[in-house]
Design a protein around this motif. Structure first.
Motif, PDB file in Angstrom:
ATOM      1  N   LEU A   1       1.795   9.371 -17.816  1.00 32.54           N
ATOM      2  CA  LEU A   1       2.820   8.923 -16.646  1.00 32.54           C
ATOM      3  C   LEU A   1       2.235   7.911 -15.889  1.00 32.54           C
ATOM      4  O   LEU A   1       2.869   6.805 -15.628  1.00 32.54           O
ATOM      5  CB  LEU A   1       3.457  10.039 -16.100  1.00 32.54           C
ATOM      6  N   MET A   2       1.120   8.089 -15.341  1.00 32.75           N
ATOM      7  CA  MET A   2       0.457   6.855 -14.657  1.00 32.75           C
ATOM      8  C   MET A   2       0.176   5.750 -15.531  1.00 32.75           C
ATOM      9  O   MET A   2       0.312   4.759 -14.901  1.00 32.75           O
ATOM     10  CB  MET A   2      -0.613   7.519 -13.912  1.00 32.75           C
ATOM     11  N   THR A   3      -0.007   5.952 -16.583  1.00 33.94           N
ATOM     12  CA  THR A   3      -0.612   4.692 -17.533  1.00 33.94           C
ATOM     13  C   THR A   3       0.835   3.908 -17.860  1.00 33.94           C
ATOM     14  O   THR A   3       0.715   2.815 -17.586  1.00 33.94           O
ATOM     15  CB  THR A   3      -1.185   5.272 -18.927  1.00 33.94           C
ATOM     16  N   LEU A   4       1.833   4.832 -18.135  1.00 34.41           N
ATOM     17  CA  LEU A   4       3.109   4.236 -18.286  1.00 34.41           C
ATOM     18  C   LEU A   4       3.635   3.367 -16.888  1.00 34.41           C
ATOM     19  O   LEU A   4       3.873   2.151 -17.216  1.00 34.41           O
ATOM     20  CB  LEU A   4       3.972   5.235 -18.633  1.00 34.41           C
ATOM     21  N   LEU A   5       3.453   3.737 -15.779  1.00 37.39           N
ATOM     22  CA  LEU A   5       3.947   3.116 -14.906  1.00 37.39           C
ATOM     23  C   LEU A   5       2.916   2.059 -14.467  1.00 37.39           C
ATOM     24  O   LEU A   5       3.467   0.733 -14.114  1.00 37.39           O
ATOM     25  CB  LEU A   5       3.669   3.971 -13.529  1.00 37.39           C
ATOM     26  N   GLY A   6       1.689   1.948 -14.771  1.00 38.95           N
ATOM     27  CA  GLY A   6       0.824   0.779 -14.781  1.00 38.95           C
ATOM     28  C   GLY A   6       1.369  -0.201 -15.590  1.00 38.95           C
ATOM     29  O   GLY A   6       1.122  -1.493 -15.453  1.00 38.95           O
ATOM     30  N   GLN A   7       1.643   0.087 -16.851  1.00 40.95           N
ATOM     31  CA  GLN A   7       2.030  -0.940 -17.932  1.00 40.95           C
ATOM     32  C   GLN A   7       3.239  -1.567 -17.589  1.00 40.95           C
ATOM     33  O   GLN A   7       3.273  -2.906 -17.826  1.00 40.95           O
ATOM     34  CB  GLN A   7       2.123  -0.143 -19.132  1.00 40.95           C
ATOM     35  N   ILE A   8       4.249  -0.955 -17.111  1.00 36.40           N
ATOM     36  CA  ILE A   8       5.365  -1.645 -16.633  1.00 36.40           C
ATOM     37  C   ILE A   8       4.933  -2.539 -15.433  1.00 36.40           C
ATOM     38  O   ILE A   8       5.694  -3.565 -15.256  1.00 36.40           O
ATOM     39  CB  ILE A   8       6.374  -0.600 -16.279  1.00 36.40           C
ATOM     40  N   GLU A   9       4.211  -1.999 -14.560  1.00 37.61           N
ATOM     41  CA  GLU A   9       4.050  -2.745 -13.529  1.00 37.61           C
ATOM     42  C   GLU A   9       3.100  -4.339 -13.984  1.00 37.61           C
ATOM     43  O   GLU A   9       3.383  -5.443 -13.336  1.00 37.61           O
ATOM     44  CB  GLU A   9       2.892  -1.869 -12.379  1.00 37.61           C
ATOM     45  N   ALA A  10       2.239  -3.974 -14.989  1.00 40.32           N
ATOM     46  CA  ALA A  10       1.477  -5.173 -15.363  1.00 40.32           C
ATOM     47  C   ALA A  10       2.549  -6.056 -16.052  1.00 40.32           C
ATOM     48  O   ALA A  10       2.135  -7.367 -15.957  1.00 40.32           O
ATOM     49  CB  ALA A  10       0.316  -4.800 -16.332  1.00 40.32           C
ATOM     50  N   ALA A  11       3.411  -5.792 -16.793  1.00 35.65           N
ATOM     51  CA  ALA A  11       4.358  -6.617 -17.339  1.00 35.65           C
ATOM     52  C   ALA A  11       5.008  -7.503 -16.221  1.00 35.65           C
ATOM     53  O   ALA A  11       5.621  -8.691 -16.538  1.00 35.65           O
ATOM     54  CB  ALA A  11       5.329  -5.986 -18.183  1.00 35.65           C
ATOM     55  N   GLU A  12       5.467  -6.876 -15.083  1.00 32.43           N
ATOM     56  CA  GLU A  12       6.005  -7.621 -14.017  1.00 32.43           C
ATOM     57  C   GLU A  12       5.055  -8.371 -13.099  1.00 32.43           C
ATOM     58  O   GLU A  12       5.789  -9.627 -12.903  1.00 32.43           O
ATOM     59  CB  GLU A  12       6.690  -6.552 -12.956  1.00 32.43           C
TER      60      GLU A  12
ATOM     61  N   LEU B   1       4.471  17.906  -8.435  1.00 33.41           N
ATOM     62  CA  LEU B   1       3.937  17.080  -7.862  1.00 33.41           C
ATOM     63  C   LEU B   1       4.664  15.944  -7.261  1.00 33.41           C
ATOM     64  O   LEU B   1       5.774  15.338  -7.743  1.00 33.41           O
ATOM     65  CB  LEU B   1       3.107  16.221  -8.691  1.00 33.41           C
ATOM     66  N   THR B   2       4.656  15.677  -5.958  1.00 26.67           N
ATOM     67  CA  THR B   2       5.193  14.573  -5.202  1.00 26.67           C
ATOM     68  C   THR B   2       4.231  13.150  -5.096  1.00 26.67           C
ATOM     69  O   THR B   2       3.297  13.539  -4.543  1.00 26.67           O
ATOM     70  CB  THR B   2       5.732  14.901  -4.144  1.00 26.67           C
ATOM     71  N   LEU B   3       4.420  12.083  -5.680  1.00 26.30           N
ATOM     72  CA  LEU B   3       3.565  11.086  -5.586  1.00 26.30           C
ATOM     73  C   LEU B   3       4.248  10.106  -4.804  1.00 26.30           C
ATOM     74  O   LEU B   3       5.217   9.758  -4.743  1.00 26.30           O
ATOM     75  CB  LEU B   3       3.301  10.585  -6.938  1.00 26.30           C
ATOM     76  N   THR B   4       3.475   9.309  -4.248  1.00 27.99           N
ATOM     77  CA  THR B   4       3.997   7.928  -3.275  1.00 27.99           C
ATOM     78  C   THR B   4       2.936   6.680  -3.419  1.00 27.99           C
ATOM     79  O   THR B   4       1.818   7.098  -3.736  1.00 27.99           O
ATOM     80  CB  THR B   4       4.094   8.478  -1.909  1.00 27.99           C
ATOM     81  N   PRO B   5       3.396   5.607  -3.625  1.00 32.81           N
ATOM     82  CA  PRO B   5       2.445   4.576  -3.613  1.00 32.81           C
ATOM     83  C   PRO B   5       1.451   4.469  -2.456  1.00 32.81           C
ATOM     84  O   PRO B   5       1.659   4.788  -1.355  1.00 32.81           O
ATOM     85  CB  PRO B   5       3.475   3.090  -3.425  1.00 32.81           C
ATOM     86  N   ASN B   6       0.255   4.208  -3.007  1.00 33.66           N
ATOM     87  CA  ASN B   6      -0.983   4.282  -1.810  1.00 33.66           C
ATOM     88  C   ASN B   6      -1.338   2.782  -1.815  1.00 33.66           C
ATOM     89  O   ASN B   6      -0.842   1.873  -0.884  1.00 33.66           O
ATOM     90  CB  ASN B   6      -1.801   5.164  -2.406  1.00 33.66           C
ATOM     91  N   ARG B   7      -2.395   2.253  -2.631  1.00 33.83           N
ATOM     92  CA  ARG B   7      -2.895   0.993  -2.371  1.00 33.83           C
ATOM     93  C   ARG B   7      -1.900   0.223  -3.253  1.00 33.83           C
ATOM     94  O   ARG B   7      -2.357   0.321  -4.654  1.00 33.83           O
ATOM     95  CB  ARG B   7      -4.235   1.114  -2.647  1.00 33.83           C
ATOM     96  N   LEU B   8      -1.488  -0.808  -2.859  1.00 33.88           N
ATOM     97  CA  LEU B   8      -0.670  -1.691  -3.828  1.00 33.88           C
ATOM     98  C   LEU B   8      -1.568  -2.903  -4.199  1.00 33.88           C
ATOM     99  O   LEU B   8      -2.553  -3.410  -3.654  1.00 33.88           O
ATOM    100  CB  LEU B   8       0.549  -2.363  -2.931  1.00 33.88           C
ATOM    101  N   ALA B   9      -1.295  -3.404  -5.568  1.00 38.98           N
ATOM    102  CA  ALA B   9      -2.049  -4.489  -6.023  1.00 38.98           C
ATOM    103  C   ALA B   9      -1.543  -5.839  -5.075  1.00 38.98           C
ATOM    104  O   ALA B   9      -0.413  -5.744  -4.439  1.00 38.98           O
ATOM    105  CB  ALA B   9      -1.327  -4.951  -7.556  1.00 38.98           C
ATOM    106  N   GLU B  10      -2.173  -6.822  -5.366  1.00 37.56           N
ATOM    107  CA  GLU B  10      -2.102  -8.140  -4.461  1.00 37.56           C
ATOM    108  C   GLU B  10      -0.622  -8.464  -4.509  1.00 37.56           C
ATOM    109  O   GLU B  10       0.119  -8.906  -3.368  1.00 37.56           O
ATOM    110  CB  GLU B  10      -2.882  -9.105  -4.991  1.00 37.56           C
ATOM    111  N   ASN B  11       0.142  -8.556  -5.670  1.00 38.50           N
ATOM    112  CA  ASN B  11       1.358  -9.152  -5.814  1.00 38.50           C
ATOM    113  C   ASN B  11       2.370  -8.115  -5.845  1.00 38.50           C
ATOM    114  O   ASN B  11       3.655  -8.391  -6.027  1.00 38.50           O
ATOM    115  CB  ASN B  11       1.469 -10.036  -7.105  1.00 38.50           C
ATOM    116  N   ALA B  12       2.089  -6.841  -5.636  1.00 37.56           N
ATOM    117  CA  ALA B  12       3.056  -5.794  -5.303  1.00 37.56           C
ATOM    118  C   ALA B  12       3.733  -5.587  -4.172  1.00 37.56           C
ATOM    119  O   ALA B  12       3.078  -6.006  -3.120  1.00 37.56           O
ATOM    120  CB  ALA B  12       2.367  -4.410  -5.895  1.00 37.56           C
ATOM    121  N   SER B  13       4.785  -4.643  -4.164  1.00 36.63           N
ATOM    122  CA  SER B  13       5.329  -4.470  -3.135  1.00 36.63           C
ATOM    123  C   SER B  13       5.864  -3.240  -3.016  1.00 36.63           C
ATOM    124  O   SER B  13       6.168  -2.476  -4.043  1.00 36.63           O
ATOM    125  CB  SER B  13       6.771  -5.489  -2.707  1.00 36.63           C
TER     126      SER B  13
END
Length: 270
Positions: free
Chosen positions: A33-44, A64-76
């Protein structure tokens, strides 16, 4: 001024009675699931460097409850909410029918297959994904093995049409089936060119050149050309037009026949 951006959370539930949850399966599903989220993020945004933190963890069924922690430079924060939304919407589609989610790259689709094939066919043995904003539920889906089956079927679906493909002809095989390899200029994608003995000389003379091959074109589920049963081959100059469909652009390709009749005759001749 206070930040009014909603606090985004992803709630994940991998079911199992207390004490019986399969640890290996649960960790495998969460890692994919984490890999999938990362792959969709990379495409954007071109990278997948954002990380997710664990806010809450319950055992038995893994909740499990997850929340964004450290964002990539271009992420929001908005992008992270969109990633969850596109993941949930994608699985909602694949649970219902054979399709490839629009926002999912080819790598993301393969990860979706690998993730969902770890799950059962029944919703009681599936994985629940839920988007929360400020703790309030927004969207939810239960992912089951059906998604893996539907994604695979969608990947295997092919479409046939009259068309053409442009690229450099770089290989040829004359043993058994007559075929050649054509590499397109878009992503160095290889298309198999099928030809007859009568067309051999024309193909050999075009080896190493940039050409346009027209005929019966087979495309995959992503609309990429896979193969073409050649009707004609034409050398091109470097400045000539890129990949284009022939239907409507070259009325002579079908010899004046309707497309359906032309396809039928090509099949009959194969």
């Amino acid at each position: 001024m206070a930040d009014k951006t909603p606090h985004v959370q992803l709630r994940v539930v991998v079911p199992g009675p207390v004490g019986s949850s399969d640890a290996r399966r649960s960790f495998t599903v969460l890692e994919r699931l984490m890999t999938l989220l990362g792959q969709i993020e990379a495409a954007e945004i071109g990278s997948s460097e954002s990380t997710w933190g664990i806010e809450k963890l319950e055992l038995g069924s893994v909740r499990l409850t997850l929340t964004p922690n450290r964002l990539a430079e271009n992420a929001s924060a908005d992008l992270m909410a969109d990633l969850v939304k596109w993941t949930i919407e994608g699985f909602s589609e694949t649970e219902e029918r054979e399709t490839l989610p629009r926002r999912w790259t080819s790598a993301a689709v393969e990860t979706g297959v690998q993730l969902s094939k770890c799950l059962g066919m029944l919703e009681s043995d599936g994985m629940t994904l839920e988007l929360l904003a400020d703790g309030r539920p927004q969207q939810q889906v239960v992912v089951t093995r059906r998604s893996a089956d539907n994604l695979r079927k969608a990947l295997n679906r092919k479409r046939t049409s009259i068309g053409s493909v442009i690229g450099k002809l770089e290989s040829i095989t004359l043993h058994g089936t007559f075929k050649a390899g054509l590499w397109t200029g878009t992503g160095a994608h290889r298309v198999e060119v099928l030809f007859t003995r009568d067309q051999q000389a024309a193909v050999q003379s075009a080896l190493g050149k940039r050409v346009e091959v027209s005929g019966l074109l087979v495309r995959d589920a992503r609309d990429r050309a896979i193969s073409v049963k050649m009707r004609q081959i034409e050398p091109l100059r470097d400045q000539d037009a890129p990949l284009t469909d022939i239907v409507g652009a070259d009325p002579e390709l079908t010899g004046g026949l309707e497309a359906a009749e032309h396809l039928r005759r090509m099949y009959d001749a194969s």
